[in-house]
Design an enzyme around this catalytic site. Structure first.
Site, PDB file in Angstrom:
ATOM      1  CD  GLU A 181     -88.332  62.852-104.215  1.00 24.99           C
ATOM      2  OE1 GLU A 181     -89.544  62.665-103.937  1.00 24.99           O
ATOM      3  OE2 GLU A 181     -87.442  62.034-103.931  1.00 24.99           O
ATOM      4  CG  HIS A 190     -90.463  59.345-104.169  1.00 25.93           C
ATOM      5  ND1 HIS A 190     -90.135  60.177-103.121  1.00 25.93           N
ATOM      6  CD2 HIS A 190     -90.685  58.139-103.609  1.00 25.93           C
ATOM      7  CE1 HIS A 190     -90.143  59.478-101.977  1.00 25.93           C
ATOM      8  NE2 HIS A 190     -90.476  58.252-102.254  1.00 25.93           N
ATOM      9  NE  ARG A 217     -87.981  59.861 -97.505  1.00 27.59           N
ATOM     10  CZ  ARG A 217     -88.902  58.962 -97.893  1.00 27.59           C
ATOM     11  NH1 ARG A 217     -88.662  58.177 -98.918  1.00 27.59           N
ATOM     12  NH2 ARG A 217     -90.031  58.873 -97.239  1.00 27.59           N
TER      13      ARG A 217
END
Lengths: 400, 355
Positions: A341, A360, A312
Site C-alpha cells: 500500500e 485502506h 491485512r
C-alpha cells in the site's frame, strides 16, 4: 501490574451481564462483553463498552492514584490525531514528558530525574519498528507500551519480542463498527449488482433484472475478533448465517451471533471457504496468518462466493486471489487492504472488473484516530494510574 | 413490535408463523385469476394444491377471456389479481356479484384502486404486504452506505488507478427518517438499529407505533418538515394515495438537512420530482437513491439519468428470483386457507384510504 496476555475462555456467566445502554440501542441479540468484575474478558468495544468507568475515581478521590504516568509519545510531531494526548488535559497523575519520532528526539530526557514509564506509539512514526526497541532499551523505566492503532504488525520484530514481559495494549474495538458497515455494503454491492446499476445508468438503460437477498446467505468470518463480531452483529439481523473461524474456538462457544465456530488449520479454513457465500477476512497479520488464504483455499471456494478483505493484505495470497477471480470461481472481491500500500498501478486488481478497491480507508472517519488517542487518554491511562487492569492486551510475540 | 395487533392482521415473511390448517373447512373458494395463463409465478395457484373443495375457475386478463354466463352459474367468490387494469376489475365485479374477496399479488394497489372498488361494500381487498419488505430494507441500507462511504468516488478512483485515502462517514449515530412506517419502514428500521442509527418514523396513526422498540420517535403526518430537518437519510416507504401524492414537495425538501440523502422505495409520485431534481442540482440535497420514479420506465429525457448524485434502479430492488411466486404462495397457503375456514384474512386493505 497484572495484564492477561492470553485471554482465558469466556465464563458463561458473562452472558448475563448486559448494559442498559446496549438494550436500548438494539432489540436484537446482544454480544457478550467485558465485565470488569470478572476481569477475564478485557477488551474494549466502542459501541458496547461503558466509557469513563475509572475517570470518576480520579475526579472524586485522588487517593485512588497508585502511581503516576510519565508518558512519551513516539509519533510524527505534527500528527494532530494525537491532540488529546499532546495538547489535551490529561487525567490526574498523568504527564506527557515529550514527543518525538526517533530516540534522538528524547535525548534531553536521558539524564532527567523524570524518567518515562509509558510509551504511546502511533503508526505515523516513520520507522517505528526500529525506533521502539531503541526507546525501550534507552529507558528501562518504561513499564507499558500502548499502540494507537489496532494492527501492531508495523511494530513487531525480534527486537521487540525481547520486551514481551512488558504489557502492550492497542486500539482493538475502536474501528470495528465502521468496518462492519463497509462489509455489509460490500455484500450488497454484489448481491444487488451495483456495478450493473451504474452501467445501466450510464447507458440510460431501464432494464429490470433479478437481485439477490443477503437474507439466508452464509457469511464466513476468518479471524473472529472484534471486527468479525461487529460484522456478525449486523449480518445476523439481515438474517445471514454466520461461520466464525478463530484460534481459540472455545472462546466463541457461547457467542449467540455465530451459528458455527471453527478452529484454525487448513481443513477448517477450507470448510469455511466451501460453505460461505461471503467470506470476510478480518484476521491480523502474524507469523501464523501470513499467506493463510492461499491457492488451496481458493480452490475449494463456493462457486460465486464474494471475498472481502479488511484485515491485512499479507493474510491473503494475492496471486491465487487474482487467479480465482479470473477463473470465475469467485463472483468478485472487495478489498480495503493489500500486501503493498499504496497499491502500485501495475497491480492486476485495478483492471479486474469484479473487484471493489478502497485505499485502506473504510475505517477512516474524520475522528477515528483522534478517538483512538482519546481511548488511551480516557480509558487506559486512568486504569494505569489507579492500578487497574489495562484494556486490550496484545501479545507482541504472537502479533495481536 | 407495535402496540396494535399488527402481527395478527398483517403478514411479514420473516416473522409470521405459518397458518396451521387445523380448523374445519366451512366454504369453498371459487377463484378467478385476473392475470396471464403462462405466468409461472402463479403456479402455486394454477398447479398447486388448493384447499378441499376450492377451485380455480378461469384465467384471463380482459373481459373477453371469461365466459360470463358459464362462470356466473358457478358463483365465483374470489379474484386473484396479478395483472389487470382497474376497469377490467370493475367490470368483473359487475358481472359477478358473488365476488366477496379480491387479492392483489402486489403490495401496492394504486393500479387497481378506484371509487367503484371502494364503493363495493361486499368486497374485501387484501394484498401482499410484508412479502417484499426485507429485500427493500437491504437496498435501503445499501443506498445509505453508497453515499456514506462515497462509493461513486471509489469507482472513479479505481478507473484512474488512483490511491487516494479520503474520509468516510459512519451510519452509526446518523438518523434515518422513515416516511410511511409500514412493513417496509419497519424492516428498514430493524436493520438501521443494528447499525446504531437513530430512527424517526412518520405515519398517519402515530399512536399505533407507541412503544415501538425499533424507532426512537414517531411523528404524525403534520410533522413531515420536522422529520425532514432531523434526518440524515430519508426513506420514503409510503403507499401512493390521494394524501401521499406529492407529499415530499419543495417545502418539505427545503427543510431537509443540506447533506441529507433521499431514498424512495414506495411510489415515484409521492415525491415532487422536479423539486427533488432542483435540490439535487443545487446542492440542497446530497443525493438520492431511487428505485421508483414518477414514470416507469424512466424516459431517457429525464435529468435523473445524468445527475451524478443519484443512484437509479429500475424498480427491481425487490425483484428476487422467487418473490412473485412467494407472493402467490402467500395467497394460497395463508389467505385462501383462512378464507375457507372463515378466519379473518391477513393484510386487509382500507379501500377508501387506498392501502
Amino acid at each position: 501490574l497484572k495484564v492477561v496476555s492470553r485471554p482465558s475462555p469466556i465464563n458463561p456467566i458473562v452472558r448475563s451481564f448486559h448494559s442498559s445502554s446496549l438494550r436500548a440501542a438494539t432489540n436484537t441479540v446482544t454480544t457478550p462483553h467485558a465485565d470488569p468484575q470478572l476481569k477475564n474478558y478485557k477488551f474494549w468495544n466502542r459501541e458496547e463498552s461503558t466509557p469513563g468507568q475509572f475517570s470518576y475515581l480520579l475526579d472524586i478521590s485522588p487517593e485512588s492514584i497508585r502511581k503516576e504516568a510519565r508518558i512519551i509519545s513516539l509519533s510524527a510531531p505534527d500528527d494532530d490525531a494525537n491532540h488529546a494526548l499532546h495538547e489535551g488535559v490529561l487525567p490526574m497523575g498523568c504527564h506527557l514528558l515529550g514527543t518525538g519520532s526517533t530516540l534522538q528526539d528524547f535525548d534531553e530526557l536521558r539524564n532527567s530525574n523524570q524518567q518515562p514509564n509509558v510509551v504511546f506509539v502511533s503508526p505515523s512514526c516513520p520507522k517505528a519498528r526500529v525506533q521502539l526497541p531503541l526507546v525501550l532499551a534507552a529507558f528501562p523505566s518504561i513499564e507499558w507500551i500502548h499502540c494507537r492503532s489496532a494492527g501492531i504488525d508495523f511494530l513487531v520484530s525480534d527486537a521487540l519480542a525481547a520486551y514481551k514481559h512488558l504489557p502492550c495494549t492497542n486500539a482493538k474495538g475502536q474501528f470495528s463498527s465502521s468496518l462492519a458497515e463497509y462489509t455489509m455494503m460490500a455484500c450488497s454491492y454484489f448481491a444487488k449488482d451495483l456495478p450493473r446499476l451504474m452501467q445501466q445508468k450510464k447507458g440510460k438503460k431501464w432494464e429490470k433484472y433479478e437481485v439477490e437477498e443477503l437474507r439466508g446467505k452464509t457469511m464466513g468470518i476468518v479471524g473472529y475478533g472484534d471486527i468479525g463480531r461487529a460484522c456478525a452483529k449486523i449480518a445476523s439481523v439481515y438474517g445471514m448465517k454466520i461461520i466464525a473461524l478463530r484460534r481459540n474456538p472455545s472462546m466463541s462457544e457461547v457467542d449467540p451471533l455465530c451459528d458455527v465456530v471453527y478452529g484454525t488449520g487448513k481443513s477448517s479454513l477450507n470448510k469455511l471457504m466451501s460453505e460461505s457465500d461471503f467470506i470476510v477476512c478480518s484476521a491480523p497479520s502474524t507469523v501464523e496468518t501470513r499467506g493463510m488464504v492461499n491457492a488451496d483455499a481458493f480452490k475449494v471456494v463456493k462457486q460465486n462466493a464474494v471475498f472481502i478483505n479488511l484485515g491485512r493484505g499479507p493474510v491473503v495470497d494475492e496471486e491465487s486471489l487474482v487467479e480465482a477471480l479470473r477463473a470465475g470461481r469467485l463472483r468478485g472481491a472487495a478489498l480495503d487492504v493489500f500486501i503493498e500500500e499504496p497499491l502500485p498501478p501495475e497491480s492486476e486488481f485495478w483492471d479486474l472488473e469484479n473487484v471493489l478497491i478502497s485505499p485502506h480507508n473504510m475505517d477512516q472517519t474524520g475522528s477515528f484516530m483522534h478517538e483512538a488517542t482519546e481511548f488511551f487518554v480516557n480509558e487506559n491511562l486512568p486504569r494505569f494510574v489507579c492500578g487497574e487492569d489495562l484494556l486490550n492486551p496484545v501479545d507482541v510475540e504472537i502479533g495481536y | 413490535l407495535t402496540m396494535d395487533d399488527s402481527n395478527k392482521k398483517y403478514y411479514n415473511r420473516e416473522t409470521s408463523i405459518p397458518f396451521s390448517s387445523d380448523g374445519d373447512v366451512i366454504k369453498e373458494a371459487k377463484i378467478l385469476s385476473l392475470g396471464k395463463a403462462d405466468d409461472v409465478n402463479n403456479e402455486p395457484l394454477y398447479k398447486g394444491r388448493l384447499p378441499e373443495g376450492s377451485k380455480l375457475l378461469a384465467i384471463g386478463t380482459v373481459m373477453g377471456d371469461f365466459d360470463i354466463p358459464a362462470l356466473k352459474a358457478q358463483e365465483p367468490n374470489v379474484i386473484f389479481v396479478s395483472s389487470c387494469t382497474r376497469e377490467v376489475l370493475l367490470q368483473l365485479l359487475d358481472a359477478f356479484p358473488t365476488i366477496e374477496w379480491v387479492h392483489s399479488r402486489s403490495t401496492g394497489i394504486d393500479h387497481i384502486q378506484s371509487k367503484g372498488l371502494a364503493a363495493a361494500e361486499h368486497v374485501v381487498v387484501t394484498n401482499s404486504k410484508g412479502c417484499f419488505s426485507s429485500t427493500l430494507a437491504e437496498y435501503t441500507l445499501m443506498a445509505c452506505a453508497y453515499f456514506a462511504k462515497d462509493l461513486p468516488r471509489l469507482m472513479r478512483q479505481k478507473q484512474h488507478k488512483d490511491w487516494n485515502k479520503y474520509e468516510v462517514l459512519e451510519l452509526r449515530g446518523a438518523t434515518l427518517g422513515v416516511v410511511g412506517y409500514g412493513d417496509i419502514g419497519r424492516a428498514a428500521s430493524k436493520l438501521a438499529k443494528a447499525y446504531g442509527m437513530k430512527v424517526i418514523a412518520l405515519r398517519r396513526n402515530p399512536s399505533l407505533s407507541k412503544g415501538c422498540s425499533i424507532c426512537d420517535k414517531v411523528y404524525g403526518a403534520d410533522q413531515l418538515n420536522t422529520l425532514m430537518s432531523e434526518s440524515d437519510y430519508i426513506l420514503v416507504a409510503a403507499p401512493l394515495t390521494d394524501i401521499t401524492r406529492g407529499l415530499i414537495d419543495a417545502d418539505a425538501i427545503a427543510h431537509a438537512k443540506k447533506d441529507a440523502v433521499l431514498i424512495n422505495v414506495g411510489r415515484g409520485p409521492i415525491i415532487d420530482e422536479d423539486a427533488m431534481i432542483d435540490a439535487l442540482n443545487n446542492g440542497k440535497l446530497k443525493g438520492a437513491g431511487l428505485d421508483v420514479t414518477t414514470l416507469e420506465p424512466l424516459p431517457t429525457e429525464s435529468p435523473l439519468w445524468e445527475l451524478d448524485n443519484v443512484l437509479l434502479s429500475p424498480h427491481n430492488m425487490d425483484v428476487t428470483a422467487t418473490f412473485l411466486r412467494e407472493s402467490t404462495e402467500f395467497f394460497v397457503k395463508e389467505n385462501l386457507e383462512r378464507f375457507v375456514r372463515g378466519v379473518t384474512l391477513l393484510n386487509l386493505v382500507d379501500k377508501v384510504a387506498g392501502y
